[in-house]
Design an enzyme around this catalytic site. Structure first.
Site, PDB file in Angstrom:
ATOM      1  N   GLU A 210      38.869 102.344 106.438  1.00  0.00           N
ATOM      2  CA  GLU A 210      38.630 100.977 106.904  1.00  0.00           C
ATOM      3  C   GLU A 210      37.350 100.374 106.329  1.00  0.00           C
ATOM      4  O   GLU A 210      36.883  99.341 106.786  1.00  0.00           O
ATOM      5  CB  GLU A 210      38.623 100.948 108.427  1.00  0.00           C
ATOM      6  N   LYS A 340      48.060  95.502 118.363  1.00  0.00           N
ATOM      7  CA  LYS A 340      48.481  95.833 117.007  1.00  0.00           C
ATOM      8  C   LYS A 340      49.954  95.464 116.873  1.00  0.00           C
ATOM      9  O   LYS A 340      50.803  96.050 117.545  1.00  0.00           O
ATOM     10  CB  LYS A 340      48.284  97.322 116.720  1.00  0.00           C
TER      11      LYS A 340
END
Length: 429
Positions: A210, A340
Site C-alpha cells: 500500500e 470495501k
C-alpha cells in the site's frame, strides 16, 4: 423496442487486467444506447475476512499460478450481459438485484463477487456519464460536498509487508487541516520526513503493497514513536494537527484463543489492556480490527473500555455486510465500519450497509484494498456518502495517489461548497 430509453444498456464487455501486485483482476465496460460508456476495475485484498463475498479465481495453475479471472470474465460476458441488456442504467438497484438473483448463492460464489461488482460499478459510471454529471453527484445528490479525512498508511506490517511488525497498518491522520488539499500536503510532508527519519536510523525505506514503509522494527510501539518523531520533525503537532490510527488486523495473529504478538501469546483481556495503554500513550484516534473477527465477547469489552475515546472500526468483523453490522450494532461491538466494495460485491448493498451504519451512529471509512487499480470510484463514493473518512494507502504508488488526486479535483470542482471533514469526521459519535 419503442419503450427503451437511451440510458438502456446496449452492451457489456469484461476483460482480465492486472492489479497493482501484478495479479489478474477484472475490468468491465457498460455501453448505453446514448453512447455513454462506464468503465470499472475491481480490487483484491491480501488479508481477507472469512465472511467476505467470494472472489472467483480460475485455479488453473498453468496461468498466473491459478489466480486468473477468466471464469469471472466469462460469467460477465456470457451470463450477466444477456440478462442486463435493455435494462435502464439509471436503475442501479434493479441491475444489482438482477445479478444477485442470477448468482443465486448467499456470497456470490457462483458468478463471483468480482464479476458482479465490475458490472455494478461500470453501470453506475455509465449512468453518471449519460447525465453529464460526476459520479459523486450521481450517487450522492446535491448534498455531496464533504471531503474525507485521509487515514494514510505510512508504515506497513502484518500481511501487507515482509517484515516482523505485528500490526498491519500504522497511519497518519491530518485532522487539523482546513481543506483536503492542505491535508494531503501535510501527509506528504510527514511521509517524506518519515523516510528521512528511517534512513537516519539505518532502517529500510522500501515500501509494502500500500506504499507505506516496511522496516523491521522491535515492536509496535517503535513504529508509533517513529510516526510521532516524523510528525514533529515535519513541523506539526501530534494529535492536534496530525493524529495516528492503527489497523491491528488481529485475526491475522489470533491462534487458539490467544493473540500472538511481540513473540508470545497473550490472553484477550491482556491484549485489550495493551491497546488501551497505546491509546493512553499516543495520539491515536482510530483502531481497526482490534480483535479477531469472531471474538464478539471481547469486541464488546474493547468497546466498553476505549470506545468513548477512539473510533473502533470493524473490517474483518463486518466485511461491509449489513447482517453482520446489525449484529455489531445490537451487541455494541465497535462504533464504525470499514467499507470495501468488493467485500459485499455490489454498489447497492454497499450503500445499504453505509446507510444502516449511519442510522445507528456508526461512522463509515471508505477503503481501498492492498491489490488496487487506477480506478478511483472510492474517492467519489466517500464524497457521495458524506462518510468523512477514506483509507487509500500511502503517499506513493500511483494506484494509491490516483484516489487522492481525484479528491483534489472534486474539491476544486465543488469550490466554495467543499467542506473538509477534519477532526469532526473521526471518533465515536
Amino acid at each position: 423496442m419503442n419503450n427503451i430509453v437511451d440510458t438502456a444498456i446496449e452492451a457489456i464487455v469484461a476483460r482480465e487486467i492486472l492489479d497493482s501486485r501484478g495479479r489478474p483482476t477484472i475490468e468491465a465496460e457498460v455501453h448505453l444506447l446514448s453512447g455513454a460508456v462506464g468503465l470499472a476495475q475491481v480490487p483484491s485484498g491480501a488479508s481477507t475476512g472469512t465472511f467476505e463475498a467470494h472472489e472467483l479465481r480460475d485455479k488453473d495453475k498453468s496461468r498466473y499460478g491459478g489466480k486468473g479471472v477468466l471464469k469471472a470474465v466469462h460469467n460477465v460476458n456470457e451470463i450477466l450481459a444477456p440478462k442486463l441488456i435493455d435494462l435502464d442504467a439509471l436503475n442501479q438497484e434493479l441491475i444489482d438485484r438482477t445479478m444477485i438473483a442470477l448468482d443465486g448463492s448467499g456470497n456470490k460464489s457462483n458468478l463471483g463477487a468480482n464479476a458482479i461488482l465490475a458490472v455494478s460499478l461500470a453501470a453506475a459510471r455509465a449512468g453518471a456519464e449519460s447525465l453529464g454529471i460526476p459520479l459523486y453527484r450521481y450517487l450522492g445528490g446535491p448534498l455531496a460536498n464533504l471531503l474525507p479525512v485521509p487515514l494514510m498508511n505510512v508504515i506497513n506490517g502484518g500481511a501487507h509487508a515482509s517484515n516482523n511488525v505485528d500490526f498491519q497498518e500504522f497511519m497518519i491522520v491530518p485532522v487539523g487541516a482546513t481543506s483536503f488539499r492542505e491535508a494531503l500536503r501535510w501527509g506528504a510532508e510527514v511521509f517524506a520526513t518519515l523516510s528521512e527519519v528511517l534512513h537516519d536510523k539505518g532502517l529500510l525505506t522500501g515500501v509494502g503493497d500500500e506504499g507505506g514503509f516496511a522496516p523491521n522494527l522491535e515492536s509496535n510501539q517503535v513504529a508509533l514513536e517513529l510516526l510521532v518523531a516524523a510528525i514533529e520533525k515535519a513541523g506539526y503537532k501530534p494529535g492536534e494537527q496530525v493524529a495516528l490510527a492503527l489497523d491491528v488486523a488481529a485475526s491475522e495473529f489470533y491462534k487458539e484463543g490467544q493473540y500472538v504478538y511481540d513473540g508470545r501469546p497473550h490472553a484477550p483481556t491482556e491484549f485489550i489492556d495493551y491497546l488501551g495503554q497505546l491509546v493512553d500513550q499516543y495520539p491515536i484516534v482510530s483502531i481497526e480490527d482490534g480483535l479477531h473477527e469472531e471474538d464478539w465477547q471481547h469486541w464488546q469489552l474493547l468497546t466498553q473500555k476505549v470506545g468513548s475515546r477512539v473510533q473502533l472500526v470493524g473490517d474483518d468483523l463486518f466485511v461491509t455486510n449489513a447482517t453482520r453490522l446489525q449484529k455489531g450494532i445490537q451487541e455494541k461491538a465497535g462504533n464504525a465500519i470499514l467499507i470495501k466494495l468488493n467485500q459485499i460485491g455490489s454498489l447497492t448493498e454497499t450503500l445499504e450497509t453505509i446507510d444502516l451504519g449511519t442510522r445507528n451512529g456508526f461512522r463509515s471509512v471508505i477503503s481501498h484494498r492492498s491489490g488496487e487499480t487506477e480506478d478511483t470510484t472510492i474517492a467519489d463514493l466517500a464524497v457521495a456518502t458524506r462518510a468523512g473518512q477514506i483509507k487509500t494507502g500511502s503517499l506513493c504508488r500511483s494506484e494509491r495517489v490516483a484516489k487522492y488526486n481525484r479528491l483534489l479535483r472534486i474539491e476544486d470542482e465543488l469550490g466554495d461548497r467543499a467542506v473538509y471533514a477534519g477532526a469532526v469526521g473521526l471518533g465515536p459519535k
